[in-house]
Design a protein around this motif. Structure first.
Motif, PDB file in Angstrom:
ATOM      1  N   UNK A  51       0.843  -1.186   0.000  1.00 13.30           N
ATOM      2  CA  UNK A  51       0.000   0.000   0.000  1.00 13.30           C
ATOM      3  C   UNK A  51       0.883   1.242   0.000  1.00 13.30           C
ATOM      4  N   UNK A  52       0.947   1.942  -1.106  1.00 11.60           N
ATOM      5  CA  UNK A  52       1.746   3.166  -1.198  1.00 11.60           C
ATOM      6  C   UNK A  52       0.881   4.331  -0.723  1.00 11.60           C
ATOM      7  N   UNK A  53       1.258   4.915   0.405  1.00 12.63           N
ATOM      8  CA  UNK A  53       0.412   5.887   1.091  1.00 12.63           C
ATOM      9  C   UNK A  53       0.515   7.272   0.468  1.00 12.63           C
ATOM     10  N   UNK A  54      -0.664   7.873   0.227  1.00 12.01           N
ATOM     11  CA  UNK A  54      -0.732   9.239  -0.293  1.00 12.01           C
ATOM     12  C   UNK A  54      -1.565  10.144   0.615  1.00 12.01           C
ATOM     13  N   UNK A  55      -1.922   9.660   1.795  1.00 12.45           N
ATOM     14  CA  UNK A  55      -2.742  10.449   2.706  1.00 12.45           C
ATOM     15  C   UNK A  55      -1.914  11.180   3.747  1.00 12.45           C
ATOM     16  N   UNK A  56      -2.515  11.395   4.896  1.00 13.33           N
ATOM     17  CA  UNK A  56      -1.889  12.124   5.995  1.00 13.33           C
ATOM     18  C   UNK A  56      -0.867  11.222   6.703  1.00 13.33           C
ATOM     19  N   UNK A  57       0.306  11.778   7.014  1.00  7.59           N
ATOM     20  CA  UNK A  57       1.370  10.968   7.616  1.00  7.59           C
ATOM     21  C   UNK A  57       0.954  10.441   8.989  1.00  7.59           C
ATOM     22  N   UNK A  58       0.344  11.273   9.809  1.00  7.59           N
ATOM     23  CA  UNK A  58      -0.080  10.828  11.139  1.00  7.59           C
ATOM     24  C   UNK A  58      -1.122   9.721  11.034  1.00  7.59           C
ATOM     25  N   UNK A  59      -1.993   9.808  10.059  1.00 12.05           N
ATOM     26  CA  UNK A  59      -2.981   8.751   9.859  1.00 12.05           C
ATOM     27  C   UNK A  59      -2.325   7.446   9.418  1.00 12.05           C
ATOM     28  N   UNK A  60      -1.238   7.549   8.665  1.00 14.43           N
ATOM     29  CA  UNK A  60      -0.503   6.342   8.278  1.00 14.43           C
ATOM     30  C   UNK A  60       0.077   5.647   9.511  1.00 14.43           C
ATOM     31  N   UNK A  61       0.576   6.417  10.455  1.00 13.96           N
ATOM     32  CA  UNK A  61       1.098   5.826  11.684  1.00 13.96           C
ATOM     33  C   UNK A  61      -0.014   5.146  12.473  1.00 13.96           C
ATOM     34  N   UNK A  62      -1.171   5.785  12.540  1.00 13.86           N
ATOM     35  CA  UNK A  62      -2.304   5.171  13.237  1.00 13.86           C
ATOM     36  C   UNK A  62      -2.738   3.879  12.538  1.00 13.86           C
ATOM     37  N   UNK A  63      -2.735   3.893  11.217  1.00  9.45           N
ATOM     38  CA  UNK A  63      -3.097   2.695  10.470  1.00  9.45           C
ATOM     39  C   UNK A  63      -2.112   1.566  10.742  1.00  9.45           C
ATOM     40  N   UNK A  64      -0.826   1.885  10.782  1.00  9.46           N
ATOM     41  CA  UNK A  64       0.179   0.862  11.051  1.00  9.46           C
ATOM     42  C   UNK A  64      -0.044   0.228  12.426  1.00  9.46           C
ATOM     43  N   UNK A  65      -0.381   1.054  13.423  1.00  8.56           N
ATOM     44  CA  UNK A  65      -0.654   0.512  14.755  1.00  8.56           C
ATOM     45  C   UNK A  65      -1.880  -0.400  14.740  1.00  8.56           C
ATOM     46  N   UNK A  66      -2.908   0.007  14.006  1.00  5.34           N
ATOM     47  CA  UNK A  66      -4.115  -0.815  13.910  1.00  5.34           C
ATOM     48  C   UNK A  66      -3.809  -2.146  13.223  1.00  5.34           C
ATOM     49  N   UNK A  67      -2.991  -2.127  12.181  1.00  4.13           N
ATOM     50  CA  UNK A  67      -2.589  -3.364  11.520  1.00  4.13           C
ATOM     51  C   UNK A  67      -1.771  -4.248  12.459  1.00  4.13           C
ATOM     52  N   UNK A  68      -0.917  -3.616  13.264  1.00  4.52           N
ATOM     53  CA  UNK A  68      -0.106  -4.381  14.220  1.00  4.52           C
ATOM     54  C   UNK A  68      -0.984  -5.075  15.253  1.00  4.52           C
ATOM     55  N   UNK A  69      -2.035  -4.408  15.713  1.00  4.20           N
ATOM     56  CA  UNK A  69      -2.935  -5.048  16.678  1.00  4.20           C
ATOM     57  C   UNK A  69      -3.597  -6.281  16.070  1.00  4.20           C
ATOM     58  N   UNK A  70      -3.978  -6.203  14.815  1.00  6.49           N
ATOM     59  CA  UNK A  70      -4.585  -7.351  14.162  1.00  6.49           C
ATOM     60  C   UNK A  70      -3.579  -8.480  13.991  1.00  6.49           C
ATOM     61  N   UNK A  71      -2.352  -8.139  13.649  1.00  8.97           N
ATOM     62  CA  UNK A  71      -1.314  -9.168  13.509  1.00  8.97           C
ATOM     63  C   UNK A  71      -1.029  -9.839  14.848  1.00  8.97           C
ATOM     64  N   UNK A  72      -1.000  -9.072  15.922  1.00  9.96           N
ATOM     65  CA  UNK A  72      -0.705  -9.638  17.240  1.00  9.96           C
ATOM     66  C   UNK A  72      -1.819 -10.562  17.705  1.00  9.96           C
ATOM     67  N   UNK A  73      -3.056 -10.270  17.358  1.00  8.74           N
ATOM     68  CA  UNK A  73      -4.162 -11.155  17.744  1.00  8.74           C
ATOM     69  C   UNK A  73      -4.024 -12.510  17.056  1.00  8.74           C
ATOM     70  N   UNK A  74      -3.586 -12.489  15.826  1.00  4.69           N
ATOM     71  CA  UNK A  74      -3.445 -13.741  15.066  1.00  4.69           C
ATOM     72  C   UNK A  74      -2.288 -14.592  15.560  1.00  4.69           C
ATOM     73  N   UNK A  75      -1.252 -13.962  16.156  1.00  7.30           N
ATOM     74  CA  UNK A  75      -0.032 -14.696  16.507  1.00  7.30           C
ATOM     75  C   UNK A  75      -0.090 -15.343  17.881  1.00  7.30           C
ATOM     76  N   UNK A  76      -1.148 -15.122  18.641  1.00  5.53           N
ATOM     77  CA  UNK A  76      -1.210 -15.694  19.978  1.00  5.53           C
ATOM     78  C   UNK A  76      -1.429 -17.202  19.911  1.00  5.53           C
ATOM     79  N   UNK A  77      -0.859 -17.924  20.876  1.00  6.17           N
ATOM     80  CA  UNK A  77      -1.012 -19.372  20.939  1.00  6.17           C
ATOM     81  C   UNK A  77       0.017 -19.972  21.863  1.00  6.17           C
ATOM     82  N   UNK A  78      -0.056 -21.266  22.049  1.00  8.69           N
ATOM     83  CA  UNK A  78       0.883 -21.961  22.922  1.00  8.69           C
ATOM     84  C   UNK A  78       1.594 -23.041  22.128  1.00  8.69           C
TER      85      UNK A  78
END
Length: 370
Positions: A51-78
């Protein structure tokens, strides 16, 4: 020079691709802006679309954090065993890094970020990428890492055992785990005439030994960034006149009464430049240091091996194998100093490797010729 190619406004475009961890340019690129939802962004990234970002830089950082939360939910397990837990953890972290690395930002010809509310990151980029050479594209995750490294480099890290600050460069492991530095600061010196510091990194152990009165030191590393970082720190501390910082794979020529090494402590493949301070494929650096130590020690000299036993708790190496490696290299244990780690992960019960981290001990093995 690698290029990234995409289509925008009906036109084929390209720019230089920058990736410090060696990731290839993505084959599929779409334009994204503030209208993109986190769920859609994460789904596209998981499918391999950048995804090549053309929007607001601060919003891109917020989006990255939101994507990270989704990735972390998927990686949980024992996992059923420490070794299996480690390998699953590494796989999950690697997949997470690839997915999050697909959110991209453009850089202008002088490293300015042409996005709304973007900060001035030109100096930080120049420290890592060198002189600008036209427009380029990198991942937002890498760019934020560069910014964080620039801030560490500017502020420095207080090292109480040194009575000063160390300024790490990008890609060079920061001495934030100070317990291993404390071991070097209190181990009894066999001599103050000369010492070698093998794999010096930031130069922190060289600086500690110099402050303890060692008259001449040779600090080696094979990473150009580490060599530049060590020289910078020793100059800042007023110690450069007593230290030769040289490019070498392990040992410099000659012998010394004291040879110090803090190798990576986990025998696994690194996934980024910074990982080289932690991961040592096949234990290459550890075995190279041990097997070459005797021929670089003066009579009655000592080699100090500073090593975490985390690999033992992860079932990646046994204590018996380590002691056998000492004997095979013609070395004997003179003494062993040890300390518990103080880093937060040792207390984090949610960490998938918590049991191993909670049991970890860092040791300074004083080794002499057998």
């Amino acid at each position: 020079m690698l290029e990234i190619r995409w289509t925008e406004d009906g036109e084929a475009r390209s720019a230089r691709w920058r990736s410090e961890n060696g990731s290839p340019p993505p084959a599929r690129v779409v334009i994204a802006d503030d209208r993109l939802t986190a769920d859609t962004a994460y789904r596209l990234a998981c499918e391999g679309t950048a995804l090549l970002w053309r929007g607001d830089f601060s919003n891109a950082r917020l989006l990255l954090r939101a994507m990270a939360r989704r990735a972390d939910r998927r990686s949980r397990g024992t996992a059923p065993s420490p070794a299996r837990a480690f390998h699953l953890h590494r796989q999950a972290r690697s997949q997470r890094a690839r997915t999050l690395g697909r959110l991209l930002v453009p850089l202008d010809h002088d490293y300015a970020v042409p996005l709304r509310r973007a900060p001035d990151l030109r100096q930080a980029c120049a420290e890592v990428y060198g002189p600008a050479a036209g427009p380029s594209v990198t991942s937002l995750r890498e760019l934020l890492g560069i910014v964080g490294a620039h801030e560490w480099r500017t502020r420095g890290v207080d090292v109480p055992a040194l009575g000063g600050r160390i300024h790490p460069h990008y890609g060079v492991f920061s001495p934030i785990r100070g317990e291993y530095v404390d071991l070097v600061a209190r181990a009894p010196l066999v001599s103050r005439s000369r010492a070698f510091d093998i794999g010096t990194g930031t130069g922190v152990l060289t600086a500690v030994l110099a402050r303890r009165g060692v008259e001449r030191l040779v600090a080696t590393d094979q990473d150009p960034r580490a060599l530049a970082c060590a020289r910078d720190n020793l100059q800042r501390l007023g110690l450069a006149g007593r230290v030769d910082v040289v490019h070498a794979d392990l040992f410099p020529p000659g012998r010394a009464p004291l040879v110090v090494c803090n190798p990576p402590w986990i025998p696994a493949k690194p996934a980024s430049p910074l990982d080289h301070a932690v991961y040592d494929p096949g234990g290459r650096m550890l075995s190279g240091f041990l097997n070459g130590l005797a021929e670089h020690l003066e009579p009655d000299g000592e080699g100090w091996l500073i090593l975490s036993d985390l690999a033992e708790h992860l079932a990646l190496r046994t204590r018996a194998e380590l002691l056998s490696a000492f004997a095979t290299a013609g070395l004997r244990v003179v003494d062993r100093l040890q300390v518990r780690p103080r880093h937060p992960r040792a207390l984090d019960g949610t960490d998938p490797l918590h049991a191993a981290r909670a049991a970890e001990v860092t040791s300074l093995w004083r080794l002499g010729q057998a």
